[in-house]
Design an enzyme around this catalytic site. Sequence first.
Site, PDB file in Angstrom:
ATOM      1  N   ARG A  56       0.782  -1.249   0.000  1.00  0.00           N
ATOM      2  CA  ARG A  56       0.000   0.000   0.000  1.00  0.00           C
ATOM      3  C   ARG A  56       0.808   1.290   0.000  1.00  0.00           C
ATOM      4  NH1 ARG A  56      -5.166   1.265   3.327  1.00  0.00           N
ATOM      5  NH2 ARG A  56      -3.925   0.727   5.159  1.00  0.00           N
ATOM      6  N   ASP A  57       2.132   1.217   0.076  1.00  0.00           N
ATOM      7  CA  ASP A  57       2.901   2.472   0.062  1.00  0.00           C
ATOM      8  C   ASP A  57       4.213   2.312  -0.693  1.00  0.00           C
ATOM      9  OD1 ASP A  57       3.124   5.167   0.603  1.00  0.00           O
ATOM     10  OD2 ASP A  57       4.035   4.891   2.579  1.00  0.00           O
ATOM     11  N   ILE A  58       4.146   1.668  -1.846  1.00  0.00           N
ATOM     12  CA  ILE A  58       5.326   1.524  -2.696  1.00  0.00           C
ATOM     13  C   ILE A  58       5.670   2.879  -3.306  1.00  0.00           C
ATOM     14  CG2 ILE A  58       6.250   0.461  -4.799  1.00  0.00           C
ATOM     15  CD1 ILE A  58       6.047  -1.438  -2.440  1.00  0.00           C
TER      16      ILE A  58
END
Length: 201
Positions: free
Chosen positions: A46-48
């Site tokens: 969810r936070d690449i």
Amino acid sequence: MATSQSGCLLRKAKVLSWIQIVEIAIDGARGLWFLHTYPEGCIVHRDIKPTNILIDANFRAKLSDFGLSKVMEVDQSHVSSEVRGTFGYVDPEYRKNHHVNASGDVYRFGVVLLQLLSGQRARFLARGGDITQLADPKLNGEYSVEGFELILKLAFSCTGLKQQRPSMEQVVSGLEKAFEISKQVKSFTSPSLAFNGDRNL
């Protein structure tokens, strides 16, 4: 674990060669593929983004910061959640339906690929034009045009409509193909080569 000489991708990108860029992309893609195929269920990062990809002293990449990650059970197509993540990397479909699934990570990774290729914030990139104008000037033309084009098309497919996005396994396969192509190039050149796309990012 990243070594004491490690740094995030944004800081290291200034000194990366084309081959190193492709290797780092493969490392990151393999990491996501592992998360998405975890035996107990799909782990969605969810936070690449570049600051969450650490590069060690040997220029190997590792994913970091799992604070926003969500686990999907094996039989789940998605889990619902409030929209979280970094502006510019959040899947537009996730913003609309609040469905967390692996395709959102694929989108984020596609944005990272575009930044790796161009050296620019990816939301300012557009399809179409000459590849030599899309490539990061810091590469000084020293890259495989065929490999670059393959990864560029892969990045655009990752950031396309959810139904048309590749899996991370397919992304890894495409990147490995680009790596093999790039290794076979004896001298890197950047002749003018048009890349025709069909939409703006």
